[in-house]
Design a protein around this motif. Structure first.
Motif, PDB file in Angstrom:
ATOM      1  N   ASP A 106       0.805  -1.220   0.000  1.00 25.34           N
ATOM      2  CA  ASP A 106       0.000   0.000   0.000  1.00 25.34           C
ATOM      3  C   ASP A 106       0.843   1.278   0.000  1.00 25.34           C
ATOM      4  O   ASP A 106       0.303   2.376  -0.142  1.00 25.34           O
ATOM      5  N   LEU A 107       2.157   1.172   0.135  1.00 25.68           N
ATOM      6  CA  LEU A 107       3.024   2.359   0.124  1.00 25.68           C
ATOM      7  C   LEU A 107       3.924   2.431  -1.104  1.00 25.68           C
ATOM      8  O   LEU A 107       4.759   3.333  -1.200  1.00 25.68           O
ATOM      9  N   ARG A 108       3.766   1.543  -2.050  1.00 23.94           N
ATOM     10  CA  ARG A 108       4.691   1.505  -3.191  1.00 23.94           C
ATOM     11  C   ARG A 108       4.645   2.767  -4.042  1.00 23.94           C
ATOM     12  O   ARG A 108       5.645   3.137  -4.632  1.00 23.94           O
ATOM     13  N   GLY A 109       3.532   3.447  -4.107  1.00 26.55           N
ATOM     14  CA  GLY A 109       3.442   4.690  -4.877  1.00 26.55           C
ATOM     15  C   GLY A 109       3.703   5.937  -4.041  1.00 26.55           C
ATOM     16  O   GLY A 109       3.770   7.044  -4.571  1.00 26.55           O
ATOM     17  N   MET A 110       3.848   5.768  -2.730  1.00 24.39           N
ATOM     18  CA  MET A 110       3.969   6.918  -1.834  1.00 24.39           C
ATOM     19  C   MET A 110       5.204   7.793  -2.086  1.00 24.39           C
ATOM     20  O   MET A 110       5.091   9.013  -2.018  1.00 24.39           O
ATOM     21  N   PRO A 111       6.391   7.256  -2.371  1.00 21.35           N
ATOM     22  CA  PRO A 111       7.528   8.155  -2.620  1.00 21.35           C
ATOM     23  C   PRO A 111       7.268   9.125  -3.765  1.00 21.35           C
ATOM     24  O   PRO A 111       7.584  10.311  -3.676  1.00 21.35           O
ATOM     25  N   LYS A 112       6.655   8.642  -4.829  1.00 17.31           N
ATOM     26  CA  LYS A 112       6.343   9.507  -5.973  1.00 17.31           C
ATOM     27  C   LYS A 112       5.308  10.564  -5.572  1.00 17.31           C
ATOM     28  O   LYS A 112       5.428  11.729  -5.935  1.00 17.31           O
ATOM     29  N   VAL A 113       4.311  10.148  -4.810  1.00 14.55           N
ATOM     30  CA  VAL A 113       3.281  11.079  -4.344  1.00 14.55           C
ATOM     31  C   VAL A 113       3.900  12.134  -3.421  1.00 14.55           C
ATOM     32  O   VAL A 113       3.626  13.327  -3.556  1.00 14.55           O
ATOM     33  N   MET A 114       4.757  11.694  -2.502  1.00 20.32           N
ATOM     34  CA  MET A 114       5.390  12.644  -1.574  1.00 20.32           C
ATOM     35  C   MET A 114       6.272  13.632  -2.324  1.00 20.32           C
ATOM     36  O   MET A 114       6.371  14.793  -1.929  1.00 20.32           O
ATOM     37  N   ASN A 115       6.884  13.198  -3.402  1.00 25.35           N
ATOM     38  CA  ASN A 115       7.754  14.086  -4.166  1.00 25.35           C
ATOM     39  C   ASN A 115       6.962  15.201  -4.854  1.00 25.35           C
ATOM     40  O   ASN A 115       7.510  16.246  -5.157  1.00 25.35           O
ATOM     41  N   THR A 116       5.672  14.982  -5.095  1.00 27.60           N
ATOM     42  CA  THR A 116       4.845  16.033  -5.695  1.00 27.60           C
ATOM     43  C   THR A 116       4.538  17.128  -4.684  1.00 27.60           C
ATOM     44  O   THR A 116       4.196  18.239  -5.064  1.00 27.60           O
ATOM     45  N   GLY A 117       4.615  16.807  -3.395  1.00 34.38           N
ATOM     46  CA  GLY A 117       4.332  17.792  -2.357  1.00 34.38           C
ATOM     47  C   GLY A 117       2.903  17.753  -1.843  1.00 34.38           C
ATOM     48  O   GLY A 117       2.556  18.463  -0.911  1.00 34.38           O
ATOM     49  N   ARG A 118       2.059  16.920  -2.432  1.00 41.80           N
ATOM     50  CA  ARG A 118       0.653  16.855  -2.030  1.00 41.80           C
ATOM     51  C   ARG A 118       0.257  15.399  -1.847  1.00 41.80           C
ATOM     52  O   ARG A 118       0.301  14.614  -2.788  1.00 41.80           O
ATOM     53  N   ILE A 119      -0.140  15.057  -0.627  1.00 46.53           N
ATOM     54  CA  ILE A 119      -0.533  13.686  -0.303  1.00 46.53           C
ATOM     55  C   ILE A 119      -2.024  13.687  -0.010  1.00 46.53           C
ATOM     56  O   ILE A 119      -2.476  14.321   0.936  1.00 46.53           O
ATOM     57  N   ARG A 120      -2.779  12.985  -0.838  1.00 47.14           N
ATOM     58  CA  ARG A 120      -4.227  12.894  -0.640  1.00 47.14           C
ATOM     59  C   ARG A 120      -4.542  11.448  -0.315  1.00 47.14           C
ATOM     60  O   ARG A 120      -4.125  10.536  -1.041  1.00 47.14           O
TER      61      ARG A 120
END
Length: 167
Positions: A106-120
């Motif tokens: 469930d966290l495999r996409g989180m680094p890319k999401v965090m790099n955008t600056g917006r976590i939804r």
């Protein structure tokens, strides 16, 4: 992430790699491998330190929230998945990346999401209620940009030393 970051001078590294194979100098190859790894380790360590200290702020109501429903810390989990590899044959160079296989599914996409600056994300898994949190955008690229000149100088110095040893 937004792509693997590779610090390499492919032409010089490929040419040097071919020459080392031709003379079969294992001591030189292992020295080059060790020195390139040593040059790239500060980058990996700084990326881990950066992700561990990333501020994650909520844009929701103040005072609401609570402890995480999971026992794993998000930033520490991502920091532990940052890897470094060095190759002196084939496609030589140093590579720093986030190993998605080392992250929970469930966290495999989180680094890319965090790099955008917006976590939804859904609030406590409730898909009818969503929250938005912000963090420092482009933290991955900014950290690498700070280290790139030093690493390029170090790799160039290593290549010069190795060339002198095998000539």
């Amino acid at each position: 992430m937004t792509g693997d970051i590779r610090i390499l001078n492919t032409g010089a590294l490929l040419e040097l790699s071919r020459r080392m194979r031709a003379i079969n100098e294992e001591a030189v190859r292992s020295s080059m491998h060790r020195r390139i790894r040593r040059a790239a380790e500060p980058l990996r360590n700084d990326l881990q330190r950066t992700v561990r200290s990333l501020p994650i702020r909520s844009t929701g109501a103040a005072g609401r929230g609570g402890p995480s429903p999971t026992t794993r810390p998000l930033r520490a989990t991502i920091a532990a998945a940052i890897r470094l590899s060095v190759r002196t044959t084939g496609n030589p160079g140093a590579r720093v990346w986030i190993d998605r296989a080392a992250l929970p599914p469930d966290l495999r996409g989180m680094p890319k999401v965090m790099n955008t600056g917006r976590i939804r994300h859904p609030v406590y898994g409730n898909r009818r209620r969503w929250a938005t949190q912000t963090t420092t955008p482009l933290w991955w690229e900014q950290t690498i940009r700070r280290h790139r000149p030093r690493m390029e100088r170090e790799v160039e110095r290593i290549l010069g030393d190795i060339r002198r040893r095998i000539d």
